[in-house]
Motif scaffolding. Structure first.
Motif, mmCIF file in Angstrom:
data_model
loop_
_atom_site.group_PDB
_atom_site.id
_atom_site.type_symbol
_atom_site.label_atom_id
_atom_site.label_comp_id
_atom_site.label_asym_id
_atom_site.label_seq_id
_atom_site.Cartn_x
_atom_site.Cartn_y
_atom_site.Cartn_z
ATOM 1 N N GLN B 86 0.851 -1.204 0.000
ATOM 2 C CA GLN B 86 0.000 0.000 0.000
ATOM 3 C C GLN B 86 0.882 1.249 0.000
ATOM 4 N N MET B 87 0.665 2.082 -0.985
ATOM 5 C CA MET B 87 1.481 3.285 -1.145
ATOM 6 C C MET B 87 1.055 4.343 -0.124
ATOM 7 N N ILE B 88 1.921 5.313 0.114
ATOM 8 C CA ILE B 88 1.611 6.323 1.134
ATOM 9 C C ILE B 88 0.350 7.103 0.768
ATOM 10 N N TRP B 89 0.166 7.363 -0.522
ATOM 11 C CA TRP B 89 -1.036 8.116 -0.904
ATOM 12 C C TRP B 89 -2.291 7.258 -0.712
ATOM 13 N N GLN B 90 -2.128 5.957 -0.878
ATOM 14 C CA GLN B 90 -3.275 5.080 -0.632
ATOM 15 C C GLN B 90 -3.587 5.040 0.861
ATOM 16 N N SER B 91 -2.543 5.074 1.676
ATOM 17 C CA SER B 91 -2.767 5.116 3.125
ATOM 18 C C SER B 91 -3.463 6.413 3.511
ATOM 19 N N TYR B 92 -3.042 7.511 2.876
ATOM 20 C CA TYR B 92 -3.695 8.787 3.165
ATOM 21 C C TYR B 92 -5.188 8.707 2.820
ATOM 22 N N TYR B 93 -5.493 8.154 1.647
ATOM 23 C CA TYR B 93 -6.906 8.093 1.247
ATOM 24 C C TYR B 93 -7.675 7.062 2.070
ATOM 25 N N MET B 94 -6.992 6.025 2.548
ATOM 26 C CA MET B 94 -7.643 5.078 3.461
ATOM 27 C C MET B 94 -8.023 5.815 4.756
ATOM 28 N N LEU B 95 -7.125 6.696 5.206
ATOM 29 C CA LEU B 95 -7.424 7.489 6.401
ATOM 30 C C LEU B 95 -8.641 8.377 6.148
ATOM 31 N N GLU B 96 -8.620 9.070 5.016
ATOM 32 C CA GLU B 96 -9.735 9.970 4.682
ATOM 33 C C GLU B 96 -11.039 9.185 4.549
ATOM 34 N N ASP B 97 -10.936 8.007 3.962
ATOM 35 C CA ASP B 97 -12.119 7.162 3.780
ATOM 36 C C ASP B 97 -12.647 6.720 5.146
ATOM 37 N N THR B 98 -11.730 6.351 6.034
ATOM 38 C CA THR B 98 -12.134 5.912 7.370
ATOM 39 C C THR B 98 -12.839 7.045 8.114
ATOM 40 N N LEU B 99 -12.332 8.260 7.907
ATOM 41 C CA LEU B 99 -12.925 9.411 8.597
ATOM 42 C C LEU B 99 -14.371 9.668 8.161
ATOM 43 N N ARG B 100 -14.772 9.077 7.064
ATOM 44 C CA ARG B 100 -16.173 9.191 6.645
ATOM 45 C C ARG B 100 -17.084 8.361 7.556
ATOM 46 N N PHE B 101 -16.488 7.371 8.223
ATOM 47 C CA PHE B 101 -17.297 6.452 9.030
ATOM 48 C C PHE B 101 -17.056 6.595 10.533
ATOM 49 N N GLU B 102 -15.842 7.017 10.899
ATOM 50 C CA GLU B 102 -15.507 7.100 12.321
ATOM 51 C C GLU B 102 -14.296 8.008 12.499
ATOM 52 N N THR B 103 -14.107 8.481 13.732
ATOM 53 C CA THR B 103 -12.936 9.310 14.017
ATOM 54 C C THR B 103 -12.141 8.648 15.133
ATOM 55 N N PRO B 104 -11.063 7.968 14.782
ATOM 56 C CA PRO B 104 -10.271 7.305 15.826
ATOM 57 C C PRO B 104 -9.529 8.325 16.691
ATOM 58 N N ARG B 105 -9.037 7.867 17.834
ATOM 59 C CA ARG B 105 -8.259 8.767 18.696
ATOM 60 C C ARG B 105 -6.803 8.783 18.248
ATOM 61 N N ALA B 106 -6.366 7.658 17.674
ATOM 62 C CA ALA B 106 -4.962 7.592 17.229
ATOM 63 C C ALA B 106 -4.871 6.922 15.851
ATOM 64 N N VAL B 107 -3.931 7.423 15.067
ATOM 65 C CA VAL B 107 -3.635 6.799 13.766
ATOM 66 C C VAL B 107 -2.183 6.347 13.784
ATOM 67 N N VAL B 108 -1.972 5.088 13.415
ATOM 68 C CA VAL B 108 -0.621 4.547 13.389
ATOM 69 C C VAL B 108 -0.236 4.307 11.927
ATOM 70 N N PHE B 109 0.818 4.987 11.493
ATOM 71 C CA PHE B 109 1.228 4.857 10.090
ATOM 72 C C PHE B 109 2.613 4.225 10.007
ATOM 73 N N ASN B 110 2.692 3.146 9.231
ATOM 74 C CA ASN B 110 3.988 2.478 9.031
ATOM 75 C C ASN B 110 4.756 3.206 7.932
ATOM 76 N N VAL B 111 5.896 3.765 8.280
ATOM 77 C CA VAL B 111 6.608 4.655 7.352
ATOM 78 C C VAL B 111 7.383 3.921 6.253
ATOM 79 N N TYR B 112 7.340 2.593 6.272
ATOM 80 C CA TYR B 112 8.089 1.880 5.232
ATOM 81 C C TYR B 112 7.607 2.272 3.833
ATOM 82 N N ALA B 113 6.339 2.678 3.736
ATOM 83 C CA ALA B 113 5.783 3.073 2.429
ATOM 84 C C ALA B 113 6.490 4.300 1.849
ATOM 85 N N MET B 114 7.274 4.999 2.689
ATOM 86 C CA MET B 114 7.988 6.188 2.198
ATOM 87 C C MET B 114 9.032 5.835 1.139
#
Lengths: 525, 352
Positions: B86-114
């Motif tokens: 999963q590319m970093i931009w896909q992770s970003y859009y996954m985050l945005e997509d998730t925010l359509r359904f819920e707002t988590p307290r924490a987001v953990v991003f694996n930086v290997y996609a960099m």
């Protein structure tokens, strides 16, 4: 913008909607804008090339027309005072000026074509002769240049011949040259035929839309389900000629025949169908070519508009030219009646086929291809009396069975000449065709070798069924136009057939990732 | 008569669309017995909402962290939105997509996609994007991810991409036309088998260790989105032996975290604390963790989440507890199934 792209589908839909929504007086203007936008997708710089052709043919034709109009006016007003000789002298002088204008127009356009398309070929061969290298030019061939240029020059020659008056409106002249459906691979239309419907105002006509959609869908079926599905096998068979000999050469001949048929006739169907959506009638370019009984017959049925172009603008002018006539007379007197009689036909045929070969591309194999066609035609011509005696003597030669044999023979003979396109060398093509008779590898048909050509069993099945469908359609076309046949059928059956066609294209078409369905073979000519 | 004239084409259009829809359902890959991870992107929507922690990233996330362990040990509700490569931009859009359904307290991003700054593989794009529900976010994700040879239309109508599967249809394609089999545990893909690390490939020196502008831009966008929603962003380098995570990469991320006041945890620096043993806790010789490894990593990381991201223990919430009981049961069932396969055949042939 390729016909096989979503961009084209979107472009066509948008243009169609605007065409019928805008006031009718804007229709042809919209087509011109659409055509230029379509062409600009290939690269803005190419607009310059087509602009030169548009402007030069328009300018030349209008100028010639003015000369003719002035001539007519002068003769009309001075009819009483001018003698026949004076009239002829005046006409000759006007004709000379018109010939100069036409020559300038042809020279300019063919000059551009020669530089862009043939300079590398010329430099390579002169370099080879002189054992030196002149380097290469880096011109990129503008999309469809051979098609739109021939169409424009045909129009200019017709105006010169006073077949019809010149189109004085630059925009209309530009639309004739650049009309987008036929811009990239023909047909090469004649002005008098195309202009009848091109500049007319068109009401929304459901029949035109139906006809157009059927034709476009049929074109995509041939292109995507047959041509592009067989393309990997043709590429594999011809990329490794040392490995694929004998029966594989037969396969290459068959597959390439089907591929180019599907590709070119499919593209033309899309072009004709797209034009029909706008109410524009574009001339047909094919008439069941694989049902031809001999090569002359084949060339009356395949790429008809190119053949007729060369016939009208090269073959007849050469065979009827003063120089050839004089030479013919001289030969009759000094060498023999037979030679003198044949000279105009031979000279014009060789010139026309040499030009046809060169039209297809700047390479020796295209020249060999043209001359091979020419040789078969001339030999057939020479053997005509023998054929006639044969038919008189043997009754079986007048049966349907013999006719089918002739069709079969012509298909394979043309196929053998046609594979010069893909082997790209006269010597290699001859060697490969010879291998059919010297390499007994028929077992390859059954040992799975054909499944290593980039096609699976399912691919062969799909292509085979699609070819069968196209063959059935060709049989129907032998009786009546396929659309006429269709419209005689119950409406439910028509819908079912259309559904089958659309679903077949979407499911069985070779397009998308892993396929290269974007390019039509004839785009490159 | 006039009505019939319009009715027929309309009925035909309806019938055509319907049959094309059915064909699309039939021809799209089902990801049941091969490329199983293809269902991950879509599984999220089956039970979206109520998660306090969102993991985003690639296989190093969906293989290495177990939301079940986080729940059992800390009462943390979490979900993983990860797909292969999963590319970093896909992770970003996954985050945005998730925010359509819920707002988590924490987001953990694996930086290997960099490490990637451009789309790599159309097949991986499909695994990440086809399962996403349609929204502007998905449209943007598709546009950001497409390789040159791809077309947007083939994402809108996947039939145009998968039509050539007509020759490889099998029983699964018919059986799963309108349903699927669950694979993940809130995004976690379980593997119980073990393939220890034996030899590690030598890292190849790179000409340029700098992450690209594109990567930094998307990392900024993830940061900004989290800030806008008052979410704690935690950057991690997930535990794995290879592909190699270079020192130069690590220092860039550490600097970024420091500059932006973010938590950055490189699991490679905490092997001892996590207790991960690469001779027993990996199923593919060090690239990804197996269940034992994922549970160890999660148990250790849960403490950090609980202490530093402000997520609370929700085990006392009866509705939530009941929901997670079901997940635990499925988790246990799959674990037992995989262990049985391992015992009987020496390998895990089917995840499910």
């Amino acid at each position: 913008m390729s016909f096989v792209s979503f961009t084209f589908a979107g472009f066509l839909l948008l243009l169609l909607a605007l065409y019928y929504l805008l006031p009718k007086r804007f229709q042809w203007k919209l087509l011109l804008i659409g055509s230029l936008v379509f062409y600009a997708f290939a690269g803005l710089k190419y607009l310059l090339y087509i602009a030169v052709t548009i402007l030069s043919t328009w300018g030349g034709c209008v100028w010639m027309q003015r000369l003719y109009d002035a001539q007519d006016e002068y003769i009309k007003t001075n009819k009483a005072v001018l003698s026949r000789e004076e009239r002829r002298a005046y006409k000759d002088s006007v004709g000379k000026k018109a010939r100069l204008i036409l020559s300038a127009c042809i020279l300019l356009n063919f000059g551009i074509l020669a530089v862009i398309k043939y300079s590398n070929f010329f430099l390579e061969n002169v370099g080879a002769l002189l054992h030196t290298s002149f380097g290469r030019t880096s011109f990129v061939l503008p999309l469809g240049i051979s098609f739109y240029m021939f169409q424009s020059l045909g129009y200019a020659i017709d105006v010169y011949r006073r077949k019809y008056p010149a189109q004085k409106d630059l925009a209309k002249s530009a639309l004739f040259t650049s009309f987008f459906p036929q811009l990239i691979q023909g047909p090469i239309s004649r002005f008098d035929q195309l202009s009848k419907t091109l500049f007319e105002e068109h009401d929304w006509d459901a029949q035109n839309i139906k006809d157009g959609l059927w034709r476009i869908t049929w074109g995509y079926f041939k292109k995507l389900v047959i041509a592009d599905r067989l393309a990997p096998a043709v590429a594999a068979l011809t990329a490794a000629p040392d490995r694929y000999r004998g029966v594989f050469v037969l396969a290459a001949i068959l597959f390439y025949a089907l591929q180019i048929y599907g590709d070119f006739t499919g593209g033309i169907d899309i072009a004709i169908g797209a034009a029909r959506l706008f109410g524009v009638e574009v001339t047909e370019n094919f008439n069941r070519p694989f049902f031809s009984k001999n090569i002359a017959d084949y060339w009356r049925r395949w790429h008809i508009t190119l053949g007729s172009w060369f016939r009208d603008y090269l073959f007849y002018p050469v065979s009827l030219s003063k120089g050839v006539k004089d030479l013919s007379k001289w030969c009759k007197a000094h060498i023999g009646e037979g030679v003198g009689k044949r000279l105009p036909l031979y000279t014009a045929t060789i010139a026309a086929w040499l030009a046809t070969g060169l039209w297809h591309g700047a390479a020796w194999h295209f020249i060999v291809w043209g001359l091979a066609n020419c040789a078969v035609l001339l030999i057939s011509q020479e053997l005509t009396p023998l054929y006639e005696r044969f038919h008189e003597r043997f009754a079986f030669s007048n049966t349907r069975c013999w006719e089918r044999f002739m069709v079969f023979r012509t298909f394979w003979l043309m196929g053998m000449i046609r594979v010069l396109d893909v082997y790209r060398s006269g010597r290699l093509t001859a060697k490969m065709i010879l291998s059919i008779f010297t390499t007994p590898n028929w077992h390859a048909l059954l040992d799975g070798s054909f499944l290593k050509l980039g096609l699976s069993g399912a691919d062969y099945l799909v292509a085979g069924i699609a070819v069968l469908i196209v063959w059935c359609a060709a049989l129907i076309k032998g009786q009546k136009p396929v659309l006429t046949w269709l419209y005689e059928k119950p409406v439910s059956l028509r819908y079912l057939l259309f559904w089958c066609l659309v679903v077949s294209i979407i499911v069985f078409g070779a397009y998308g990732i892993g396929y290269d369905a974007s390019q039509f073979i004839y785009n490159q000519f | 008569m006039m009505r019939m004239k319009w009715l027929r084409p309309l009925l035909f259009a309806f019938w055509l669309i319907l049959t094309l829809f059915l064909l699309q359902r039939l021809l799209m890959p089902k990801y049941i017995h091969e490329n199983e991870e293809g269902v991950l992107a879509g599984e999220y929507y089956d039970d979206a909402g109520g998660n306090d922690v969102l993991f985003i990233g690639d296989c190093e996330v969906y293989s290495n962290f177990s939301p079940i362990t986080l729940w059992e040990d800390y009462g943390i509700t979490s979900v993983i939105r990860g797909t292969p490569q999963q590319m970093i931009w896909q992770s970003y859009y996954m985050l945005e997509d998730t925010l359509r359904f819920e707002t988590p307290r924490a987001v953990v991003f694996n930086v290997y996609a960099m490490r990637y700054d451009r789309p790599q593989n159309e097949a991986y794009n499909r695994l990440a994007l086809d399962g996403m529900r349609w929204s502007k976010v998905k449209a943007d994700a598709v546009r950001a991810s497409m390789k040159e040879e791809e077309s947007f239309a083939s994402y809108v109508f996947p039939l145009l991409r998968f039509h050539s599967r007509f020759s490889e249809l099998n029983a699964d394609d018919f059986r799963y036309m309108f349903r699927s089999e669950p694979l993940s545990h809130n995004g976690y893909v379980m593997r119980v088998d073990t393939k220890p690390v034996t030899v590690l490939p030598q890292p190849v020196p790179l000409a340029d260790y700098r992450f690209s502008e594109t990567d930094w831009r998307y990392l900024d966008m993830i940061r900004d989105s989290c800030r806008a929603h008052d979410i704690t962003l935690i950057l991690i380098k997930s535990p794995s032996c290879y592909p190699h995570w270079y020192e130069e990469w690590d220092s860039q991320i550490a600097d970024y975290a420091e500059e932006n006041g973010l938590i950055y945890i490189n699991f490679l620096d905490h092997q001892e604390e996590t207790g991960i043993d690469y001779t027993t806790d990996t199923f593919d010789a060090g690239q990804h963790l197996n269940l034992a490894g994922a549970e160890k990593a999660s148990a250790w990381f849960g403490k950090i989440l609980a202490e530093q991201s402000g997520v609370s223990d929700r085990r006392s919430d009866p509705a939530m507890a009941s929901r997670w009981e079901e997940k635990i049961a499925f988790y246990g069932k799959m674990k037992a199934s995989q262990e049985k396969q391992l015992e009987e055949t020496g390998t895990v042939k089917s995840f499910r």
